[in-house]
Enzyme design. Structure first.
Site, PDB file in Angstrom:
ATOM      1  N   HIS A  92       0.830  -1.206   0.000  1.00  0.00           N
ATOM      2  CA  HIS A  92       0.000   0.000   0.000  1.00  0.00           C
ATOM      3  C   HIS A  92       0.864   1.256   0.000  1.00  0.00           C
ATOM      4  O   HIS A  92       0.619   2.199  -0.767  1.00  0.00           O
ATOM      5  CB  HIS A  92      -0.911  -0.032   1.229  1.00  0.00           C
ATOM      6  CG  HIS A  92      -1.747   1.187   1.418  1.00  0.00           C
ATOM      7  ND1 HIS A  92      -3.049   1.279   0.979  1.00  0.00           N
ATOM      8  CD2 HIS A  92      -1.467   2.382   2.004  1.00  0.00           C
ATOM      9  CE1 HIS A  92      -3.536   2.472   1.281  1.00  0.00           C
ATOM     10  NE2 HIS A  92      -2.599   3.161   1.910  1.00  0.00           N
ATOM     11  N   GLU A  93       1.893   1.279   0.837  1.00  0.00           N
ATOM     12  CA  GLU A  93       2.741   2.467   0.935  1.00  0.00           C
ATOM     13  C   GLU A  93       3.572   2.671  -0.333  1.00  0.00           C
ATOM     14  O   GLU A  93       3.785   3.802  -0.775  1.00  0.00           O
ATOM     15  CB  GLU A  93       3.648   2.365   2.164  1.00  0.00           C
ATOM     16  CG  GLU A  93       2.909   2.361   3.491  1.00  0.00           C
ATOM     17  CD  GLU A  93       1.986   3.563   3.669  1.00  0.00           C
ATOM     18  OE1 GLU A  93       2.304   4.651   3.139  1.00  0.00           O
ATOM     19  OE2 GLU A  93       0.943   3.419   4.325  1.00  0.00           O
ATOM     20  N   HIS A 110       1.577   4.541  -2.860  1.00  0.00           N
ATOM     21  CA  HIS A 110       1.567   5.992  -2.635  1.00  0.00           C
ATOM     22  C   HIS A 110       2.818   6.629  -3.236  1.00  0.00           C
ATOM     23  O   HIS A 110       2.751   7.670  -3.890  1.00  0.00           O
ATOM     24  CB  HIS A 110       1.509   6.303  -1.138  1.00  0.00           C
ATOM     25  CG  HIS A 110       0.160   6.140  -0.532  1.00  0.00           C
ATOM     26  ND1 HIS A 110      -0.999   6.576  -1.142  1.00  0.00           N
ATOM     27  CD2 HIS A 110      -0.234   5.589   0.648  1.00  0.00           C
ATOM     28  CE1 HIS A 110      -2.041   6.308  -0.378  1.00  0.00           C
ATOM     29  NE2 HIS A 110      -1.606   5.704   0.711  1.00  0.00           N
TER      30      HIS A 110
END
Length: 288
Positions: A211-212, A215
């Site tokens: 997920h990170e 980003h």
């Protein structure tokens, strides 16, 4: 003596790196699996051995491999060299010169998140006088990062952000390329006290790191205004400096002023195609 325009850093929320001309980049097919080069901060090596082994041997390799086989890009054929940080983010742009020039001097160090960017990854220090004249190049440029489409800097520091809630990691992009606005450098910080090596927690840790990384690659509210259509043209109106227009009341970039979807989707058998900058990203529909 060069005539210059000056743009304050507040009008430049991200630094754009001039690597190749837009018309050259647009001609390339979107066929290259994303190549991510990873660089560790010293703090990663200071993790307890069991945590380092989990991060280095399992979590990061699996998370990076997932996005590298999922995302396609228009390939970079030149080394990635990042812009140096300018004091107060003040930079001149001499007429007919694409590279930024800092006002009077460059900062001694350039960071990406918590990580100090190595000198060999940086463009030379280009400066102009306080009035925008007498522009020079004062340091040699580094070799850059070869055979890469994205540079990912990783740290493992117990920062203040790590104490908010139960934060395991956080990430963001650092710099974008100028041709089509695609992020080419980003960072992630892993919070040491929140890293669990228990077998039952590894799936959650892997999901968090995936997920990170997403980003850092550009899927972030701060970059919606930079999204482009499949032909590489901006979806959001641009100002004189080439950046998205700014809401004069709030100072926030207008991400989607016309009420149209910021991300164009094309239906496929089991995947959606998402275009951002010079990327077409293939995302499994199960993610949404």
């Amino acid at each position: 003596m060069w005539k210059t325009d000056i743009f304050e850093g507040i009008l430049m929320p991200v630094q754009h790196v001039h690597l190749e001309a837009p018309h050259i980049v647009r001609k390339r097919s979107i066929s290259q699996p994303l190549r991510i080069k990873v660089f560790y901060d010293k703090s990663v090596y200071r993790l307890p051995s069991e945590k380092f082994e989990v991060i280095n041997n399992t979590i990061l390799p699996q998370a990076l491999e997932y996005w590298q086989r999922t995302l396609l890009v228009r390939p970079m054929v030149v080394p990635i060299k990042l812009n140096r940080k300018c004091p107060n983010n003040q930079a001149f742009f001499p007429v007919n010169v694409s590279e930024q020039h800092c006002k009077e001097r460059c900062e001694n160090i350039t960071t990406c998140g918590e990580v100090v960017v190595p000198e060999e990854h940086l463009e030379p220090c280009r400066v102009c006088s306080a009035t925008g004249h007498f522009c020079t190049t004062s340091t040699p440029k580094g070799q850059g990062i070869q055979n890469a489409d994205f540079v990912f800097y990783v740290s493992a520091m117990q920062t203040d952000r790590c104490h908010k809630g139960q934060t395991v990691a956080y990430a963001a992009h650092c710099q974008q390329e100028a041709a089509l606005d695609r992020p080419i450098a980003g960072h992630a910080n892993l919070c040491p006290n929140s890293i669990s090596t228990k077998p039952q927690d590894l799936d959650t840790l892997l999901s968090t790191v995936k997920h990170e990384i997403l980003h850092a690659l550009g899927f972030s509210v701060s970059l919606y205004a930079y999204f482009r259509d499949k032909s590489g043209y901006p979806l959001t109106p641009r100002g004189r400096n080439g950046k998205p227009m700014v809401n004069k009341v709030s100072g926030i970039e207008l991400n989607n002023p016309f009420g149209k979807p910021a991300i164009p989707f094309r239906e496929g058998n089991s995947q959606n195609l998402v275009t951002i900058g010079s990327n077409t990203r293939q995302i499994e529909t199960s993610l949404y």
